[in-house]
Design a protein around this motif. Structure first.
Motif, short mmCIF file in Angstrom:
data_model
loop_
_atom_site.label_atom_id
_atom_site.label_comp_id
_atom_site.label_asym_id
_atom_site.label_seq_id
_atom_site.Cartn_x
_atom_site.Cartn_y
_atom_site.Cartn_z
N ILE A 10 0.55 4.18 -2.76
CA ILE A 10 0.38 5.59 -2.41
C ILE A 10 1.45 6.44 -3.08
O ILE A 10 1.19 7.56 -3.52
CB ILE A 10 0.40 5.77 -0.88
CG1 ILE A 10 -0.94 5.29 -0.29
CG2 ILE A 10 0.64 7.23 -0.48
CD1 ILE A 10 -1.00 5.31 1.21
N GLY A 11 2.66 5.88 -3.18
CA GLY A 11 3.72 6.61 -3.88
C GLY A 11 3.34 6.90 -5.32
O GLY A 11 3.56 8.02 -5.82
N LYS A 12 2.77 5.91 -6.01
CA LYS A 12 2.33 6.10 -7.39
C LYS A 12 1.20 7.12 -7.46
O LYS A 12 1.20 8.02 -8.32
CB LYS A 12 1.85 4.77 -7.97
CG LYS A 12 2.95 3.73 -8.16
CD LYS A 12 3.85 4.08 -9.32
CE LYS A 12 4.81 2.95 -9.62
NZ LYS A 12 5.76 3.30 -10.70
N LEU A 13 0.23 6.99 -6.57
CA LEU A 13 -0.91 7.91 -6.55
C LEU A 13 -0.45 9.33 -6.28
O LEU A 13 -0.86 10.28 -6.97
CB LEU A 13 -1.91 7.47 -5.48
CG LEU A 13 -2.76 6.23 -5.78
CD1 LEU A 13 -3.27 5.59 -4.50
CD2 LEU A 13 -3.93 6.60 -6.69
N PRO A 69 -8.55 -5.69 -13.54
CA PRO A 69 -9.53 -5.02 -12.67
C PRO A 69 -9.24 -5.17 -11.18
O PRO A 69 -9.43 -4.23 -10.41
CB PRO A 69 -10.86 -5.69 -13.06
CG PRO A 69 -10.65 -6.15 -14.46
CD PRO A 69 -9.22 -6.56 -14.53
N ALA A 70 -8.78 -6.35 -10.76
CA ALA A 70 -8.50 -6.56 -9.35
C ALA A 70 -7.37 -5.63 -8.88
O ALA A 70 -7.42 -5.06 -7.79
CB ALA A 70 -8.13 -8.02 -9.09
N TYR A 83 -5.83 -0.20 -5.91
CA TYR A 83 -5.48 1.22 -5.89
C TYR A 83 -6.66 2.06 -5.42
O TYR A 83 -6.52 2.99 -4.63
CB TYR A 83 -5.03 1.68 -7.28
CG TYR A 83 -3.57 1.44 -7.56
CD1 TYR A 83 -2.60 2.33 -7.12
CD2 TYR A 83 -3.15 0.31 -8.26
CE1 TYR A 83 -1.26 2.13 -7.38
CE2 TYR A 83 -1.80 0.09 -8.52
CZ TYR A 83 -0.86 1.00 -8.08
OH TYR A 83 0.48 0.79 -8.33
N ARG A 84 -7.86 1.72 -5.94
CA ARG A 84 -9.06 2.48 -5.54
C ARG A 84 -9.28 2.37 -4.03
O ARG A 84 -9.58 3.34 -3.36
CB ARG A 84 -10.29 1.93 -6.28
CG ARG A 84 -11.60 2.64 -5.90
CD ARG A 84 -12.80 1.75 -6.15
NE ARG A 84 -12.75 0.55 -5.34
CZ ARG A 84 -13.16 0.48 -4.07
NH1 ARG A 84 -13.62 1.57 -3.45
NH2 ARG A 84 -13.07 -0.65 -3.40
N SER A 85 -9.09 1.17 -3.52
CA SER A 85 -9.35 0.93 -2.11
C SER A 85 -8.42 1.75 -1.21
O SER A 85 -8.87 2.37 -0.24
CB SER A 85 -9.19 -0.57 -1.81
OG SER A 85 -9.42 -0.84 -0.44
N ASP A 144 0.83 -1.21 0.00
CA ASP A 144 0.00 0.00 0.00
C ASP A 144 0.86 1.26 0.00
O ASP A 144 0.49 2.27 -0.60
CB ASP A 144 -0.93 0.01 1.21
CG ASP A 144 -2.17 -0.85 1.00
OD1 ASP A 144 -2.36 -1.32 -0.14
OD2 ASP A 144 -2.93 -1.06 1.96
N VAL A 145 2.01 1.21 0.66
CA VAL A 145 2.93 2.35 0.64
C VAL A 145 3.39 2.62 -0.79
O VAL A 145 3.46 3.77 -1.25
CB VAL A 145 4.13 2.10 1.56
CG1 VAL A 145 5.16 3.22 1.41
CG2 VAL A 145 3.67 1.99 3.01
#
Length: 345
Positions: free
Chosen positions: A91-94, A123-124, A129-131, A87-88
């Motif tokens: 978040i870096g990509k986002l 899709p998964a 990323y959405r989550s 998840d880290v």
């Protein structure tokens, strides 16, 4: 009114006081301006007062108007329970693509990220990323008493249910290398994710041989459950425990070099199943096709249903976060009953 005063030998200016508007008031606890320049400190005080008045006038929405997506990510990463390594990375990509977007436009920011980065992702993967994006925004919203954000989930096929007969199960377990067989027995009779199993440790926080229980840390959903140990699992773990002189800590499962398995959830680039090759070899030896390591989890849940265990108990033992995630297994019982009926003569 806000007031300003110096403190310390360096004459740093501090601000404190209150800001009011009608009957509303915000108390400001003393904080440092970080400067000894009176003009700069006065400017900071005026700027801070303007923000607070704006907040009093327009309510919580004013906080969102002043914030960026990057601030939401900061709030998420500094929570008491930090996210997993994957998840880290997400978040870096986002943050690199949409961190500068205003918090007033989270859905627009998300759509921009999808178009710019997620084209071609399954899709998964998109939904993960959405989550994490939605979770980050909602941590910020919760900190500021704002309503939660809901972004429509990415639809994907998560309905795969693959399980083996008891005969195929035992034949496949026997086809693994001896040091892998206890791990697979754990997967077959308790259904944890592979890294949850590989990182188990001896003792009350993991495998408690005295109590005959296993505390499963389902890190993906931040759920920890202590469940009774299945007799088959007890039978394969006891010799390991005895050989290691009945430890009360340290890893239960070791690789062929006698070392703990790497926790790929904490790796810089998560991924990679350390027993993938051994699993493929075992399936070939046993003549089992279309059965992944993760399918042991489906196998366990399916056999729980066929044994008459209710879905809520399966959800709790398996560490699923919602009943929706285990409802896919409910149809297994229908097929099982049909098979049983057909055996009547």
């Amino acid at each position: 009114m806000l007031s300003i005063r110096t403190r310390g030998k360096h004459g740093i200016y501090y601000i404190r006081g209150s800001v009011g508007l009608g009957k509303k008031k915000i108390i400001v606890k003393e904080f440092s301006t970080g400067t000894s320049d009176p003009d700069a400190a006065a400017h900071l005080m005026a700027e801070h007062e303007t923000k607070l008045r704006h907040q009093l006038m327009f309510g919580p929405a004013a906080l969102v108007a002043q914030g960026t997506i990057a601030q939401a990510f900061d709030s998420y990463l500094t929570k008491a329970k930090p996210p997993c390594a994957s998840d880290v990375l997400r978040i870096g990509k986002l943050n690199g693509l949409i961190g500068d977007y205003s918090l007033r436009e989270p859905k627009q920011a998300w759509e921009h990220f999808r178009r710019a980065y997620l084209t071609g992702h399954d899709p998964a993967g998109q939904d993960r990323y959405r989550s994490v994006f939605q979770a980050a925004i909602n941590v910020y919203h919760e900190l500021h008493d704002l309503p939660p954000l809901r972004i429509k989930a990415i639809p994907f096929n998560n309905e795969r249910v693959r399980f083996l007969s008891k005969e195929d199960r035992d034949r496949l377990i026997a086809a693994y290398s001896p040091h892998i067989q206890p791990i697979i027995t754990m997967l077959a009779f308790h259904g944890p994710r592979i890294q949850t199993a590989l990182q188990l440790q001896w003792g009350v926080e993991g495998v408690d041989m005295h109590e005959g229980s296993i505390r499963l840390n389902h890190t993906k959903n931040a759920i920890i459950r202590s469940v009774p140990m299945h007799p088959r699992v007890m039978d394969v773990l006891r010799p390991i425990w005895e050989k290691q002189r009945r430890p009360t800590k340290e890893h239960v499962f070791l690789n062929r070099f006698g070392k703990p398995y790497q926790d790929t959830r904490k790796a810089k680039i998560p991924g990679g199943n350390p027993i993938k090759n051994q699993h493929a070899t075992a399936c070939q030896r046993a003549g089992i096709e279309d059965f992944t390591v993760h399918d042991w989890r489906h196998h366990w849940a399916s056999h729980c249903v066929m044994a008459g265990i209710d879905l809520i108990t399966i959800m709790n033992m398996g560490g699923w976060k919602s009943l929706r995630m285990v409802q896919r297994y409910s149809s297994v019982s229908v097929d099982h009953m049909r098979d049983s009926i057909n055996r009547l003569s």
